[in-house]
Scaffold this motif. Sequence first.
Motif, PDB file in Angstrom:
ATOM      1  N   LYS A  33      80.553  69.554  95.420  1.00  0.00           N
ATOM      2  CA  LYS A  33      79.643  70.605  94.958  1.00  0.00           C
ATOM      3  C   LYS A  33      78.287  70.027  94.562  1.00  0.00           C
ATOM      4  N   LEU A  34      78.303  68.879  93.878  1.00  0.00           N
ATOM      5  CA  LEU A  34      77.043  68.236  93.523  1.00  0.00           C
ATOM      6  C   LEU A  34      76.235  67.870  94.764  1.00  0.00           C
ATOM      7  N   ALA A  35      76.943  67.336  95.778  1.00  0.00           N
ATOM      8  CA  ALA A  35      76.264  66.939  97.016  1.00  0.00           C
ATOM      9  C   ALA A  35      75.700  68.151  97.748  1.00  0.00           C
ATOM     10  N   ALA A  36      76.496  69.203  97.840  1.00  0.00           N
ATOM     11  CA  ALA A  36      76.038  70.406  98.539  1.00  0.00           C
ATOM     12  C   ALA A  36      74.799  70.988  97.866  1.00  0.00           C
ATOM     13  N   ASP A  37      74.789  71.009  96.555  1.00  0.00           N
ATOM     14  CA  ASP A  37      73.636  71.551  95.835  1.00  0.00           C
ATOM     15  C   ASP A  37      72.408  70.647  96.010  1.00  0.00           C
ATOM     16  N   ALA A  38      72.635  69.322  96.044  1.00  0.00           N
ATOM     17  CA  ALA A  38      71.521  68.396  96.227  1.00  0.00           C
ATOM     18  C   ALA A  38      70.885  68.571  97.605  1.00  0.00           C
ATOM     19  N   ILE A  39      71.712  68.771  98.625  1.00  0.00           N
ATOM     20  CA  ILE A  39      71.201  69.010  99.972  1.00  0.00           C
ATOM     21  C   ILE A  39      70.411  70.318 100.016  1.00  0.00           C
ATOM     22  N   ARG A  40      70.962  71.350  99.398  1.00  0.00           N
ATOM     23  CA  ARG A  40      70.289  72.662  99.367  1.00  0.00           C
ATOM     24  C   ARG A  40      68.947  72.571  98.665  1.00  0.00           C
ATOM     25  N   SER A 230      76.270  56.098 106.191  1.00  0.00           N
ATOM     26  CA  SER A 230      77.205  55.582 105.195  1.00  0.00           C
ATOM     27  C   SER A 230      76.513  55.288 103.874  1.00  0.00           C
ATOM     28  N   TRP A 231      77.048  55.874 102.815  1.00  0.00           N
ATOM     29  CA  TRP A 231      76.546  55.573 101.475  1.00  0.00           C
ATOM     30  C   TRP A 231      76.746  54.087 101.174  1.00  0.00           C
ATOM     31  N   ALA A 232      77.866  53.513 101.622  1.00  0.00           N
ATOM     32  CA  ALA A 232      78.103  52.089 101.402  1.00  0.00           C
ATOM     33  C   ALA A 232      77.042  51.237 102.102  1.00  0.00           C
ATOM     34  N   ASP A 233      76.684  51.622 103.329  1.00  0.00           N
ATOM     35  CA  ASP A 233      75.677  50.854 104.064  1.00  0.00           C
ATOM     36  C   ASP A 233      74.293  50.962 103.440  1.00  0.00           C
ATOM     37  N   ARG A 234      74.067  51.976 102.628  1.00  0.00           N
ATOM     38  CA  ARG A 234      72.760  52.132 101.975  1.00  0.00           C
ATOM     39  C   ARG A 234      72.421  50.909 101.132  1.00  0.00           C
ATOM     40  N   PHE A 235      73.424  50.113 100.775  1.00  0.00           N
ATOM     41  CA  PHE A 235      73.210  48.951  99.929  1.00  0.00           C
ATOM     42  C   PHE A 235      72.977  47.669 100.733  1.00  0.00           C
ATOM     43  N   GLN A 236      72.990  47.761 102.062  1.00  0.00           N
ATOM     44  CA  GLN A 236      72.580  46.632 102.885  1.00  0.00           C
ATOM     45  C   GLN A 236      71.069  46.429 102.739  1.00  0.00           C
ATOM     46  N   PRO A 237      70.600  45.189 102.743  1.00  0.00           N
ATOM     47  CA  PRO A 237      69.158  44.958 102.540  1.00  0.00           C
ATOM     48  C   PRO A 237      68.270  45.681 103.549  1.00  0.00           C
ATOM     49  N   PRO A 279      79.620  60.531  90.181  1.00  0.00           N
ATOM     50  CA  PRO A 279      79.517  61.345  91.399  1.00  0.00           C
ATOM     51  C   PRO A 279      78.093  61.788  91.711  1.00  0.00           C
ATOM     52  N   GLU A 280      77.251  61.869  90.689  1.00  0.00           N
ATOM     53  CA  GLU A 280      75.856  62.247  90.936  1.00  0.00           C
ATOM     54  C   GLU A 280      75.141  61.241  91.835  1.00  0.00           C
ATOM     55  N   GLU A 281      75.636  60.003  91.872  1.00  0.00           N
ATOM     56  CA  GLU A 281      74.990  59.004  92.728  1.00  0.00           C
ATOM     57  C   GLU A 281      75.217  59.321  94.210  1.00  0.00           C
ATOM     58  N   PHE A 282      76.379  59.860  94.552  1.00  0.00           N
ATOM     59  CA  PHE A 282      76.579  60.288  95.941  1.00  0.00           C
ATOM     60  C   PHE A 282      75.666  61.466  96.255  1.00  0.00           C
ATOM     61  N   ALA A 283      75.528  62.391  95.318  1.00  0.00           N
ATOM     62  CA  ALA A 283      74.613  63.513  95.520  1.00  0.00           C
ATOM     63  C   ALA A 283      73.187  63.016  95.707  1.00  0.00           C
ATOM     64  N   ARG A 313      67.856  54.136  94.710  1.00  0.00           N
ATOM     65  CA  ARG A 313      68.914  53.242  94.258  1.00  0.00           C
ATOM     66  C   ARG A 313      68.415  52.261  93.199  1.00  0.00           C
ATOM     67  N   GLU A 314      67.196  51.714  93.428  1.00  0.00           N
ATOM     68  CA  GLU A 314      66.703  50.726  92.490  1.00  0.00           C
ATOM     69  C   GLU A 314      66.435  51.321  91.103  1.00  0.00           C
ATOM     70  N   THR A 315      66.230  52.617  91.031  1.00  0.00           N
ATOM     71  CA  THR A 315      65.914  53.207  89.742  1.00  0.00           C
ATOM     72  C   THR A 315      67.156  53.380  88.878  1.00  0.00           C
ATOM     73  N   SER A 316      68.351  53.311  89.474  1.00  0.00           N
ATOM     74  CA  SER A 316      69.563  53.545  88.700  1.00  0.00           C
ATOM     75  C   SER A 316      70.416  52.301  88.532  1.00  0.00           C
ATOM     76  N   PHE A 317      70.459  51.416  89.555  1.00  0.00           N
ATOM     77  CA  PHE A 317      71.197  50.163  89.455  1.00  0.00           C
ATOM     78  C   PHE A 317      70.793  49.290  90.634  1.00  0.00           C
ATOM     79  N   PRO A 318      70.928  47.980  90.511  1.00  0.00           N
ATOM     80  CA  PRO A 318      70.457  47.085  91.582  1.00  0.00           C
ATOM     81  C   PRO A 318      71.220  47.294  92.868  1.00  0.00           C
ATOM     82  N   ILE A 319      70.516  47.211  93.991  1.00  0.00           N
ATOM     83  CA  ILE A 319      71.162  47.239  95.298  1.00  0.00           C
ATOM     84  C   ILE A 319      71.882  45.916  95.526  1.00  0.00           C
ATOM     85  N   GLN A 320      73.126  46.006  95.945  1.00  0.00           N
ATOM     86  CA  GLN A 320      73.905  44.818  96.251  1.00  0.00           C
ATOM     87  C   GLN A 320      74.399  44.922  97.680  1.00  0.00           C
TER      88      GLN A 320
END
Length: 323
Positions: A33-40, A230-237, A279-283, A313-320
């Motif tokens: 639901k958080l993701a759907a609302d964020a997209i909207r 992929s959300w996981a791939d978002r953390f690749q440099p 979960p807000e991070e996925f949104a 990503r950098e504003t909430s936690f370091p990219i790894q």
Amino acid sequence: MIEAAMIWNEPNNKSHWDPEIDPDWSRFANMAKLAADAIRDINPGLRRVLGGISPIDPDFMALMKSYGVLDHVDAVAVHGFPLDWNLWQIEEWPRRLEEIRAVTDLPMWISEVGVSTFGAEEVQLWGLRKTAELLKGKVERIQWYSLYDLPRAWGATTRHKEAEGSSYYRHFYMGLLREDGAPKLAVDEFARHTPEIGLVQWFHFEDPRLDDAVSWMKRLGVTHLRTGLSWADRFQPSALAWFDRQMAALEEFEVTVTFCFTPEHRGIAPHHTSAPIVPEEFADFCAEMTARYAPGPSSLEGLPESVVSGQMRETSFPIQPRE
């Protein structure tokens, strides 16, 4: 370019969502639901689709309805592989669709259907013809899985690997093309059903098949494609550079983008199937990708600079980097 955003993939399949962490799927429902609302909020006109369920389970769809998830999406989706993994016969497809229609009036997509060549290429050819006969005209979207065989060196996205026996190895034979790009028997038959039947092709990070895939899809008459970011791939440099290249290569197609896969360091458990800690991070990821590739009219006005610039990503936690 992007016709729809799909929220997760096969949420009722433990190869994609861990039910030990989230046994009642309440965490998933909240995240969806958080993701759907964020997209909207970024693009109100972009269709939001609940990730295709596998198995086709009306009880799971009813559970999502009870949590209010279906009030936040524009369509639902199902996946079916009766000749490979499902415990029902291919002739039962119409009944399986009616079971979901009994739960919701939302438009339904078949966002994955396919037949492996594990036993013989002739099985895939027959299965494609039968699938088209049973399903064309019955739902809004049909997307055939997939264009390429999965390379054996990459491994399949499933929890039990070789312990599944032949069920595991079937994952590597779902393509209309072999791993080396050679066409199988069903290729010409598939071309007879485009553009009404689209394709699914997952591209791995910096996938070397991308350009060849585009050439093949044009040759086959494909107009509708489902793929993933992929959300996981978002953390690749070099994540954004790859995402930009992928989406630019696909710009001539109507693309359904699936957002999924938890980064190991952001999950309750260190696995892509885990419910996220926050979960807000996925949104946020869904919002970032929508703003980058499918911004709506005036959708960037008033948004935080972190979203607009792709530096969220950098504003909430370091990219790894993902291991």
